[in-house]
Design an enzyme around this catalytic site. Structure first.
Site, short mmCIF file in Angstrom:
data_model
loop_
_atom_site.label_atom_id
_atom_site.label_comp_id
_atom_site.label_asym_id
_atom_site.label_seq_id
_atom_site.Cartn_x
_atom_site.Cartn_y
_atom_site.Cartn_z
N TYR A 113 46.15 55.57 -8.56
CA TYR A 113 46.33 54.66 -7.43
C TYR A 113 47.36 55.20 -6.43
CZ TYR A 113 43.53 51.13 -9.76
OH TYR A 113 42.49 50.45 -10.34
N ARG A 133 46.19 29.81 -8.23
CA ARG A 133 46.08 30.97 -7.35
C ARG A 133 45.78 30.54 -5.91
NH1 ARG A 133 45.01 34.65 -4.40
NH2 ARG A 133 43.99 36.62 -4.85
N ARG A 153 40.65 34.87 -13.52
CA ARG A 153 39.66 34.13 -12.75
C ARG A 153 38.56 33.44 -13.53
NH1 ARG A 153 38.72 38.80 -8.56
NH2 ARG A 153 38.48 39.79 -10.59
N ASP A 161 50.60 42.72 -13.38
CA ASP A 161 49.66 43.79 -13.04
C ASP A 161 50.27 45.14 -13.34
OD1 ASP A 161 46.86 43.75 -11.60
OD2 ASP A 161 47.86 45.62 -11.08
O1 CP3 Z 1 44.70 40.72 -19.11
C1 CP3 Z 1 45.23 39.74 -18.53
O2 CP3 Z 1 44.70 38.64 -18.49
C2 CP3 Z 1 46.62 39.92 -17.95
C3 CP3 Z 1 46.67 40.16 -16.57
C4 CP3 Z 1 46.25 41.50 -15.98
C5 CP3 Z 1 45.92 41.63 -14.61
N1 CP3 Z 1 45.77 42.93 -14.31
C6 CP3 Z 1 45.81 40.51 -13.66
C7 CP3 Z 1 45.00 40.68 -12.44
C8 CP3 Z 1 46.21 42.79 -16.53
C9 CP3 Z 1 46.42 43.24 -17.97
C10 CP3 Z 1 45.91 43.69 -15.46
C11 CP3 Z 1 45.84 45.16 -15.63
C12 CP3 Z 1 45.25 45.97 -14.58
N2 CP3 Z 1 45.39 45.88 -13.22
C13 CP3 Z 1 44.48 47.13 -14.84
C14 CP3 Z 1 44.18 47.68 -16.21
C15 CP3 Z 1 43.15 46.91 -16.92
C16 CP3 Z 1 41.74 47.22 -16.52
O3 CP3 Z 1 41.04 46.29 -16.13
O4 CP3 Z 1 41.35 48.39 -16.65
C17 CP3 Z 1 44.10 47.69 -13.61
C18 CP3 Z 1 43.24 48.92 -13.38
C19 CP3 Z 1 44.70 46.88 -12.58
C20 CP3 Z 1 44.65 47.09 -11.12
C21 CP3 Z 1 44.03 45.94 -10.44
N3 CP3 Z 1 44.63 44.70 -10.29
C22 CP3 Z 1 42.76 45.89 -9.84
C23 CP3 Z 1 41.76 47.02 -9.80
C24 CP3 Z 1 42.60 44.59 -9.31
C25 CP3 Z 1 41.47 44.05 -8.48
C26 CP3 Z 1 40.23 43.93 -9.21
C27 CP3 Z 1 40.24 42.76 -10.16
O5 CP3 Z 1 40.16 43.00 -11.36
O6 CP3 Z 1 40.29 41.64 -9.69
C28 CP3 Z 1 43.76 43.85 -9.64
C29 CP3 Z 1 44.02 42.42 -9.37
C30 CP3 Z 1 44.18 41.51 -10.53
N4 CP3 Z 1 45.01 41.75 -11.58
C31 CP3 Z 1 43.61 40.21 -10.69
C32 CP3 Z 1 44.13 39.68 -11.88
C33 CP3 Z 1 43.88 38.32 -12.47
C34 CP3 Z 1 42.68 39.52 -9.71
C35 CP3 Z 1 43.52 38.89 -8.66
C36 CP3 Z 1 43.01 37.59 -8.16
O7 CP3 Z 1 42.18 37.61 -7.26
O8 CP3 Z 1 43.48 36.55 -8.65
#
Ligand code: CP3
Length: 342
Positions: free
Chosen positions: A153, A38, A29, A75
């Site tokens: 989770y 997106r 984002r 993810d």
């Molecule tokens: O690093 C990168 O750029 C690669 C993409 C990536 C995403 N998620 C995309 C994403 C990676 C490596 C992750 C890992 C991930 N996902 C983790 C471990 C990393 C960390 O931050 O500790 C965890 C705990 C998650 C679970 C998850 N996915 C959560 C808690 C959320 C919502 C909160 C948030 O960060 O937005 C997601 C959604 C998510 N995963 C988004 C993205 C770009 C946001 C979605 C959107 O609205 O476009």
């Protein structure tokens, strides 16, 4: 052969002129071009499951920020999903699991290992398409959640400050917790091997909720499974282990067999170097909020970090970049690191 091998060189303990740099959560984002892709889709999962668009947004930060590596847009929650626990991503709330793990039979009913991991064909296709788009410019990082973080989770059903339902299982039904963690690690190992086969050059394991545990719990419920996964991968590609908040387990993490350790921003790199020595590759650990500061503030913090970490260091943030970080500051951060001369 890749054009930019600086990340792989550091991970292979070769001499480099400066530290490599990339950002956790760089694919997402902070970029207007990500928000555009997106916004054109029904939701996050539609993007994760579309190899063409997932590869497109994976390459965006390489084009825009000039980082030394790409990380696959995906993810960590694809693993619970392929095991049979569907997730949704609710805007402003985060991940939600309509069905959670409540009993032993719920664990028994989960698919695991290669049988589960093979279902994630869209991920492997996204890897192939990303490498085609990258045209060998930079390496591609693949990742997985660690067993404990995924268990959080699957039991809790959503994010939580404490993950107390998942922790309760460690105290009340430790044998059930071990059964679930074991199934998760078998699946994660199979998944990462398939990712490597599809073409990722490096693998990172995210244990994002390590910090809700303590040294004893981490030693019993996390370390053995991390060891098992890393052993299975058999040094096929370099590995980075990032256990957020696990300052209490640094010395245990150091012996899990990963090539590098990711360090969160709460620790001083000087302290980490003293604790584990100069040889281990360290990744991190600039406070993501530093990037709200001026270019001068960013530069002075980068200089201090690089001085403390010494060689064998990959510059990164101490956790994912926040969505409202000014893009010009992210670019200034990357440029600052790339101007360093050891
Ligand atoms: O690093 C990168 O750029 C690669 C993409 C990536 C995403 N998620 C995309 C994403 C990676 C490596 C992750 C890992 C991930 N996902 C983790 C471990 C990393 C960390 O931050 O500790 C965890 C705990 C998650 C679970 C998850 N996915 C959560 C808690 C959320 C919502 C909160 C948030 O960060 O937005 C997601 C959604 C998510 N995963 C988004 C993205 C770009 C946001 C979605 C959107 O609205 O476009």
């Amino acid at each position: 052969m890749l054009e930019n091998t600086i990340l792989l060189d550091v991970l292979n303990h070769k001499e480099v002129p400066r530290p490599p740099v990339w950002l956790m959560r760089q694919a997402g984002r902070i970029l207007p071009e990500y928000r555009e892709v997106r916004g054109s889709l029904s939701g996050f999962k539609a993007l994760v499951q579309n190899p063409e668009l997932a590869s497109l947004v994976t390459v965006q930060p390489v084009d825009r920020l000039g980082v030394d590596a790409a990380i696959l847009f995906s993810d960590i929650l694809v693993i619970p999903e392929c095991m049979g626990l569907d997730y949704e991503l609710i805007e402003k709330k985060g991940p939600v699991f309509p069905k959670t793990i409540k009993s032993e039979s719920d664990i028994d009913n989960l698919l695991s290992g290669a049988e589960a991991a093979e279902k994630l064909d869209y991920v492997f296709q996204a890897i192939e398409q990303t490498n085609a788009r990258l045209e060998k410019r930079v390496p591609l990082i693949g990742f997985s959640g660690a067993p404990w973080t995924l268990m959080c989770y699957m039991i809790e059903g959503s994010g939580s400050k404490t993950f107390s339902k998942a922790k309760a299982m460690l105290y009340r039904q430790p044998q059930l917790a071990h059964k679930l963690l074991d199934k998760l690690s078998t699946t994660i190992a199979a998944y990462l091997k398939l990712k490597i086969k599809a073409g990722v050059h490096v693998v990172q394991i995210f244990d994002s909720w390590a910090g809700v545990l303590n040294k004893e719990l981490y030693k019993e419920f996390c370390i053995p499974y991390l060891l098992k996964i890393l052993k299975e991968l058999n040094d096929e590609v370099p590995t980075i282990l990032f256990a957020k908040g696990a300052y209490f387990s640094l010395s245990d993490l150091n012996y899990c067999g990963s090539t590098a350790l990711g360090i969160d921003w709460t620790l001083s790199m000087q302290h980490v170097r003293q604790a584990i020595g100069d040889h281990k590759v360290l990744q991190g650990n600039l406070d993501p909020c530093t990037l709200y500061g001026s270019p001068e503030t960013i530069a002075s913090n980068v200089q201090k970090l690089v001085g403390e970490a010494g060689r064998n260091h990959i510059v990164n943030l101490g956790h994912g970049v926040y969505p409202d970080t000014p893009l010009e500051n992210v670019i200034s951060f990357v440029k600052t690191v790339q101007a360093i001369q050891y």
